[in-house]
Design an enzyme around this catalytic site. Structure first.
Site, short mmCIF file in Angstrom:
data_model
loop_
_atom_site.label_atom_id
_atom_site.label_comp_id
_atom_site.label_asym_id
_atom_site.label_seq_id
_atom_site.Cartn_x
_atom_site.Cartn_y
_atom_site.Cartn_z
N TYR A 60 26.63 -32.26 11.78
CA TYR A 60 25.53 -31.90 12.40
C TYR A 60 24.90 -33.06 13.42
O TYR A 60 24.68 -34.23 12.86
CB TYR A 60 24.54 -31.35 11.32
N ASP A 75 10.91 -37.99 18.01
CA ASP A 75 11.49 -36.48 18.22
C ASP A 75 10.17 -35.61 18.82
O ASP A 75 9.54 -34.83 18.15
CB ASP A 75 12.06 -35.88 17.03
N ASP A 103 21.88 -29.82 17.80
CA ASP A 103 20.68 -29.37 18.08
C ASP A 103 20.49 -29.05 19.72
O ASP A 103 20.98 -29.73 20.31
CB ASP A 103 19.50 -30.38 17.68
N ASP A 105 17.35 -27.83 20.58
CA ASP A 105 15.77 -27.76 20.71
C ASP A 105 15.39 -26.49 21.50
O ASP A 105 15.66 -25.47 20.76
CB ASP A 105 15.35 -28.92 22.12
N HIS A 130 21.68 -24.75 17.50
CA HIS A 130 20.52 -23.76 17.36
C HIS A 130 19.20 -24.26 18.56
O HIS A 130 19.13 -25.01 19.23
CB HIS A 130 19.96 -24.12 16.01
N GLU A 132 15.28 -22.88 19.59
CA GLU A 132 13.66 -22.76 18.72
C GLU A 132 12.77 -22.10 19.57
O GLU A 132 12.93 -22.08 20.70
CB GLU A 132 13.45 -24.20 18.07
N CYS A 140 9.45 -32.56 15.92
CA CYS A 140 10.10 -32.50 14.87
C CYS A 140 9.62 -31.29 13.96
O CYS A 140 8.60 -31.13 13.82
CB CYS A 140 10.17 -33.80 14.00
N ARG A 181 16.47 -20.42 15.52
CA ARG A 181 15.50 -21.21 14.77
C ARG A 181 14.19 -20.84 14.94
O ARG A 181 13.88 -20.67 16.33
CB ARG A 181 15.84 -22.63 14.62
N GLU A 211 12.87 -22.68 9.95
CA GLU A 211 12.38 -24.13 9.62
C GLU A 211 11.18 -24.25 8.65
O GLU A 211 10.02 -23.54 8.92
CB GLU A 211 12.31 -24.67 11.06
N ASN A 234 17.38 -26.49 6.29
CA ASN A 234 17.23 -27.84 6.90
C ASN A 234 16.67 -28.86 5.66
O ASN A 234 15.50 -28.34 5.41
CB ASN A 234 16.35 -27.85 7.87
#
Length: 323
Positions: A60, A75, A103, A105, A130, A132, A140, A181, A211, A234
């Site tokens: 990952y 982040d 990721d 974002d 993913h 989000e 983050c 996500r 998340e 996660n």
């Protein structure tokens, strides 16, 4: 009729012998309801090589790790699509048999930008990504004060990702596992987060990623509501989610568990200690094992012997006298 004859429903010999794509390998892992895949977080070529050498079947790429290692920044939505894609493409290229989840974002913009992101990830051979529902200046998922976009804006991101994947499937045969996500749990509660993810799965996402789940009870409740759909956990020690073993997560119903900060924390602690020792003492203790291994230990991890063998097989002589 011989084997070379083809028609609209048949498959050529080349297609039959073609190795599985990274996305296909990841889909095969996710298809097993009683098993879980643990993915260590990597953020550069060295950490990826170490994870691969340890035998992990999937890795990952962390966005936080990419921000920290490539930009030296936190982040907070500061990395661009190009930053993330370049890093993920390099990592994915190291071993095409090991699927990489990366990721992505927020997808980095509206539907056309999300489409560009998805197609770029597919072209790079990334197995899964993913997306989000935070605002573009995201942070983050285990920090406070997250801002979340409305349902329809989030759904448009997932719909754009699915549409882009379908276009790639029909034109290039490319594929990618889309992981939806949501960060809505912190701001809007469990029911809203579940509603968002259910809609995303209906749109065409493959995996549900809640998340910041705050208890094992809610984690079990979540996976039970998504029976038949792979769910991702996660694991961020010190974050909002309780620390769990891989087996605990499997028993709760998860099929994927990621450890995004594993390498970051290990490197931060060990390198800080080494630099502190050098700064304060003017020297660094080196073990007998380190002296014996020399610099080749690290070079071997990142492919020294493979490069030497490839050069010789191709008729090169660059390393014929040794290294």
């Amino acid at each position: 009729m011989n084997g070379s004859h083809t028609n609209g429903s048949s498959v050529s010999h080349d297609q039959m012998s073609r190795p599985m794509s990274a996305a296909s390998r990841l889909r095969a892992m996710l298809s097993r309801p009683d098993q879980i895949t643990a993915c260590p977080g990597v953020y550069d070529g060295l950490t990826a090589r170490i994870a691969i050498a340890q035998g992990f079947p999937c890795i990952y790429m962390t966005g936080a790790g990419t921000a920290a290692s490539k930009l030296g920044m936190p982040d907070l939505g500061l990395v661009t699509m190009n930053d993330m894609l370049a890093n993920a493409a390099m990592i994915a290229s190291l071993d095409r048999t090991i699927p990489l989840i990366a990721d992505a974002d927020t997808g980095y913009g509206g539907p056309p930008m999300v489409s560009r992101t998805v197609k770029g990830y597919i072209s790079a051979g990334i197995a899964g990504m993913h997306i989000e529902d935070q605002v573009l200046m995201k942070r983050c998922g285990h920090l406070g004060g997250k801002e979340i976009v409305g349902r329809e804006e989030y759904y448009s991101r997932i719909r754009a990702a699915v549409m882009a994947r379908e276009e790639e499937r029909s034109t290039t045969g490319g594929d990618i596992v889309i992981i939806a996500r949501t960060d809505a749990l912190q701001s809007f509660g469990f029911d809203e987060a579940v509603e968002r993810l259910k809609a995303c799965i209906e749109i065409g996402a493959d995996v549900a990623f809640l998340e910041g789940v705050t208890s094992k009870e809610d984690a079990k409740k979540f996976t039970s509501l998504f029976e038949g759909t792979p769910c991702l956990l996660n694991n961020v020690p010190g974050g909002a989610t309780p620390d769990m073993t891989v087996e605990e997560a499997r028993k709760l119903g998860y099929r994927l568990i990621i450890y995004p900060g594993l390498a970051l924390n290990a490197v931060m602690l060990s390198v800080t200690a080494a630099y502190k020792e050098l700064h304060e003492k003017g020297s660094v203790h080196v073990s007998d094992d380190q002296l014996k291994a020399g610099v080749k230990r690290m070079f071997n991890v990142v492919g020294l012997q493979e490069c030497i063998a490839f050069d010789a097989k191709a008729g090169g002589t660059s390393y014929s006298k040794g290294v």
